[in-house]
Design a protein around this motif. Sequence first.
Motif, PDB file in Angstrom:
ATOM      1  N   LEU A   1       0.826  -1.204   0.000  1.00 16.80           N
ATOM      2  CA  LEU A   1       0.000   0.000   0.000  1.00 16.80           C
ATOM      3  C   LEU A   1       0.861   1.254   0.000  1.00 16.80           C
ATOM      4  O   LEU A   1       1.875   1.331   0.705  1.00 16.80           O
ATOM      5  CB  LEU A   1      -0.917   0.012   1.223  1.00 16.80           C
ATOM      6  CG  LEU A   1      -1.783  -1.242   1.429  1.00 16.80           C
ATOM      7  CD1 LEU A   1      -2.794  -0.992   2.534  1.00 16.80           C
ATOM      8  CD2 LEU A   1      -2.465  -1.666   0.139  1.00 16.80           C
ATOM      9  N   TYR A   2       0.431   2.267  -0.774  1.00 18.96           N
ATOM     10  CA  TYR A   2       1.187   3.513  -0.921  1.00 18.96           C
ATOM     11  C   TYR A   2       0.612   4.610  -0.033  1.00 18.96           C
ATOM     12  O   TYR A   2      -0.611   4.725   0.147  1.00 18.96           O
ATOM     13  CB  TYR A   2       1.132   3.995  -2.372  1.00 18.96           C
ATOM     14  CG  TYR A   2       1.930   3.158  -3.337  1.00 18.96           C
ATOM     15  CD1 TYR A   2       3.291   3.371  -3.506  1.00 18.96           C
ATOM     16  CD2 TYR A   2       1.325   2.148  -4.078  1.00 18.96           C
ATOM     17  CE1 TYR A   2       4.033   2.604  -4.399  1.00 18.96           C
ATOM     18  CE2 TYR A   2       2.052   1.372  -4.975  1.00 18.96           C
ATOM     19  CZ  TYR A   2       3.410   1.608  -5.129  1.00 18.96           C
ATOM     20  OH  TYR A   2       4.143   0.838  -6.006  1.00 18.96           O
ATOM     21  N   ASP A   3       1.508   5.458   0.507  1.00 18.51           N
ATOM     22  CA  ASP A   3       1.059   6.656   1.205  1.00 18.51           C
ATOM     23  C   ASP A   3       0.923   7.801   0.198  1.00 18.51           C
ATOM     24  O   ASP A   3       1.120   7.624  -1.009  1.00 18.51           O
ATOM     25  CB  ASP A   3       1.998   7.014   2.367  1.00 18.51           C
ATOM     26  CG  ASP A   3       3.428   7.322   1.913  1.00 18.51           C
ATOM     27  OD1 ASP A   3       3.632   7.633   0.704  1.00 18.51           O
ATOM     28  OD2 ASP A   3       4.335   7.279   2.758  1.00 18.51           O
ATOM     29  N   LYS A   4       0.608   8.992   0.681  1.00 22.32           N
ATOM     30  CA  LYS A   4       0.385  10.135  -0.206  1.00 22.32           C
ATOM     31  C   LYS A   4       1.663  10.603  -0.886  1.00 22.32           C
ATOM     32  O   LYS A   4       1.605  11.326  -1.882  1.00 22.32           O
ATOM     33  CB  LYS A   4      -0.255  11.278   0.578  1.00 22.32           C
ATOM     34  CG  LYS A   4      -1.678  10.976   1.033  1.00 22.32           C
ATOM     35  CD  LYS A   4      -2.289  12.145   1.770  1.00 22.32           C
ATOM     36  CE  LYS A   4      -3.719  11.839   2.197  1.00 22.32           C
ATOM     37  NZ  LYS A   4      -4.339  12.975   2.935  1.00 22.32           N
ATOM     38  N   GLN A   5       2.808  10.209  -0.353  1.00 20.79           N
ATOM     39  CA  GLN A   5       4.083  10.576  -0.966  1.00 20.79           C
ATOM     40  C   GLN A   5       4.554   9.531  -1.980  1.00 20.79           C
ATOM     41  O   GLN A   5       5.636   9.655  -2.541  1.00 20.79           O
ATOM     42  CB  GLN A   5       5.163  10.763   0.113  1.00 20.79           C
ATOM     43  CG  GLN A   5       5.010  12.031   0.955  1.00 20.79           C
ATOM     44  CD  GLN A   5       3.837  11.960   1.907  1.00 20.79           C
ATOM     45  OE1 GLN A   5       3.643  10.963   2.598  1.00 20.79           O
ATOM     46  NE2 GLN A   5       3.055  13.023   1.957  1.00 20.79           N
ATOM     47  N   GLY A   6       3.732   8.503  -2.186  1.00 25.88           N
ATOM     48  CA  GLY A   6       4.099   7.472  -3.151  1.00 25.88           C
ATOM     49  C   GLY A   6       5.059   6.439  -2.616  1.00 25.88           C
ATOM     50  O   GLY A   6       5.648   5.672  -3.391  1.00 25.88           O
ATOM     51  N   GLU A   7       5.219   6.355  -1.278  1.00 26.18           N
ATOM     52  CA  GLU A   7       6.086   5.358  -0.664  1.00 26.18           C
ATOM     53  C   GLU A   7       5.227   4.213  -0.122  1.00 26.18           C
ATOM     54  O   GLU A   7       4.144   4.432   0.423  1.00 26.18           O
ATOM     55  CB  GLU A   7       6.883   5.982   0.491  1.00 26.18           C
ATOM     56  CG  GLU A   7       7.827   7.100   0.078  1.00 26.18           C
ATOM     57  CD  GLU A   7       9.055   6.582  -0.642  1.00 26.18           C
ATOM     58  OE1 GLU A   7       9.365   5.379  -0.508  1.00 26.18           O
ATOM     59  OE2 GLU A   7       9.706   7.385  -1.342  1.00 26.18           O
ATOM     60  N   ILE A   8       5.706   2.988  -0.268  1.00 30.21           N
ATOM     61  CA  ILE A   8       4.988   1.847   0.304  1.00 30.21           C
ATOM     62  C   ILE A   8       5.168   1.869   1.818  1.00 30.21           C
ATOM     63  O   ILE A   8       6.293   1.915   2.320  1.00 30.21           O
ATOM     64  CB  ILE A   8       5.490   0.525  -0.296  1.00 30.21           C
ATOM     65  CG1 ILE A   8       5.106   0.445  -1.775  1.00 30.21           C
ATOM     66  CG2 ILE A   8       4.911  -0.671   0.461  1.00 30.21           C
ATOM     67  CD1 ILE A   8       5.621  -0.790  -2.478  1.00 30.21           C
ATOM     68  N   TYR A   9       4.052   1.864   2.532  1.00 29.34           N
ATOM     69  CA  TYR A   9       4.123   1.920   3.992  1.00 29.34           C
ATOM     70  C   TYR A   9       3.644   0.632   4.652  1.00 29.34           C
ATOM     71  O   TYR A   9       3.861   0.424   5.852  1.00 29.34           O
ATOM     72  CB  TYR A   9       3.309   3.102   4.529  1.00 29.34           C
ATOM     73  CG  TYR A   9       1.801   2.927   4.450  1.00 29.34           C
ATOM     74  CD1 TYR A   9       1.074   2.403   5.515  1.00 29.34           C
ATOM     75  CD2 TYR A   9       1.108   3.273   3.296  1.00 29.34           C
ATOM     76  CE1 TYR A   9      -0.302   2.232   5.436  1.00 29.34           C
ATOM     77  CE2 TYR A   9      -0.271   3.111   3.210  1.00 29.34           C
ATOM     78  CZ  TYR A   9      -0.973   2.600   4.282  1.00 29.34           C
ATOM     79  OH  TYR A   9      -2.330   2.427   4.199  1.00 29.34           O
ATOM     80  N   GLU A  10       3.002  -0.252   3.894  1.00 28.45           N
ATOM     81  CA  GLU A  10       2.514  -1.502   4.480  1.00 28.45           C
ATOM     82  C   GLU A  10       2.403  -2.554   3.391  1.00 28.45           C
ATOM     83  O   GLU A  10       2.015  -2.259   2.257  1.00 28.45           O
ATOM     84  CB  GLU A  10       1.145  -1.298   5.135  1.00 28.45           C
ATOM     85  CG  GLU A  10       0.607  -2.526   5.851  1.00 28.45           C
ATOM     86  CD  GLU A  10      -0.694  -2.268   6.591  1.00 28.45           C
ATOM     87  OE1 GLU A  10      -1.083  -3.113   7.404  1.00 28.45           O
ATOM     88  OE2 GLU A  10      -1.329  -1.211   6.345  1.00 28.45           O
ATOM     89  N   VAL A  11       2.769  -3.783   3.743  1.00 25.04           N
ATOM     90  CA  VAL A  11       2.605  -4.927   2.847  1.00 25.04           C
ATOM     91  C   VAL A  11       1.647  -5.893   3.519  1.00 25.04           C
ATOM     92  O   VAL A  11       1.883  -6.349   4.639  1.00 25.04           O
ATOM     93  CB  VAL A  11       3.960  -5.608   2.557  1.00 25.04           C
ATOM     94  CG1 VAL A  11       3.747  -6.851   1.693  1.00 25.04           C
ATOM     95  CG2 VAL A  11       4.907  -4.639   1.863  1.00 25.04           C
ATOM     96  N   LEU A  12       0.530  -6.199   2.839  1.00 21.56           N
ATOM     97  CA  LEU A  12      -0.542  -7.009   3.435  1.00 21.56           C
ATOM     98  C   LEU A  12      -0.255  -8.500   3.269  1.00 21.56           C
ATOM     99  O   LEU A  12      -0.967  -9.236   2.579  1.00 21.56           O
ATOM    100  CB  LEU A  12      -1.882  -6.638   2.815  1.00 21.56           C
ATOM    101  CG  LEU A  12      -2.319  -5.189   3.027  1.00 21.56           C
ATOM    102  CD1 LEU A  12      -3.674  -4.936   2.381  1.00 21.56           C
ATOM    103  CD2 LEU A  12      -2.370  -4.844   4.512  1.00 21.56           C
ATOM    104  N   ARG A  13       0.790  -8.916   3.945  1.00 19.58           N
ATOM    105  CA  ARG A  13       1.172 -10.324   3.923  1.00 19.58           C
ATOM    106  C   ARG A  13       1.140 -10.863   5.339  1.00 19.58           C
ATOM    107  O   ARG A  13       1.791 -10.290   6.210  1.00 19.58           O
ATOM    108  CB  ARG A  13       2.578 -10.478   3.340  1.00 19.58           C
ATOM    109  CG  ARG A  13       3.091 -11.895   3.223  1.00 19.58           C
ATOM    110  CD  ARG A  13       4.563 -11.889   2.841  1.00 19.58           C
ATOM    111  NE  ARG A  13       5.014 -13.230   2.499  1.00 19.58           N
ATOM    112  CZ  ARG A  13       6.299 -13.537   2.307  1.00 19.58           C
ATOM    113  NH1 ARG A  13       7.235 -12.610   2.418  1.00 19.58           N
ATOM    114  NH2 ARG A  13       6.643 -14.771   1.995  1.00 19.58           N
TER     115      ARG A  13
END
Length: 296
Positions: free
Chosen positions: A250-262
């Motif tokens: 999942l991406y935050d508003k800055q376009g960085e991945i902040y969470e992986v749903l695994r």
Amino acid sequence: MTARSRSAILALCFVLTLPGATPAQIRASELGSVSQTVDGTRIVIEYSRPRTRGRNALFGTPAAHWGETWTPGANWATTLEVSKDVTLNNQRVPKGKYSVWMILREQGDWTTVLDSNFHRFHMDPPDSTVTAIRIPTHIDQAPLVDVLTWSFPELRIDGGALAMQWGTTRATLALKVSPSLTVALAEAEARPYLGRYLGTWTAESDSGKPLALNVTYEHGVMKGEFDPADPYLGKFALIRVAPDVFVPGLYDKQGEIYEVLRPDMVATFTRVNGRPMSVAWRDAEDVLFAVGKRPN
């Protein structure tokens, strides 16, 4: 004071002098610790925590004078332990435990020194000839903190920031860990999956409701997006964890991945004649909750 009270006090004093009866010492700089796990890497700081005790100036004084190799704590040297290799300010720090020191300078960056001899008294800094990890460290000013504090003020899936602050002086180190997953995917490997998969939710609460999964390729990353759109997921990275198996990032508003749903959401594609033709979504309990197929 009555004779009975005096006898009770004397008896207590006698008990406290017995071996093993001494209560725990209350120190001016109490022991503390902070830990953080980032993508399976555990980082632990253990340190004693001096207070300002009303002092306006801390650095450049007898408490911590310029040019000193100082442990950012008190009593025994502050320690850093990492369960896997990391980098601090792009300097490699191998897995292990270290005593932590800082060379204090009135102007410019300080130097953080990590020494593999971690059980050292605070007045016994490592010798300058000893091989140690030396890291230029940026210093800035921040709102007052009375008790010396180590913290992780920023976190990402690949690292964050490790900071030490005492008074208004803050030292910050950029932290990076070894990633357990690779987000990027070569275009040739992503191309067979691209397209639209039509299907339904199978979870009991939404059973039978239609949905579609659109799979695209952008800037070296395979991405997915549900239709109707899911406001929480948005457009997410599809991160490969096994052949034909992907999890959302999942991406935050800055376009960085902040969470992986695994393992909360796992997508498994099924091939027909070598081409991915359908997808099944399962949760952490391996329960199927959505399916989709390419239209004929």
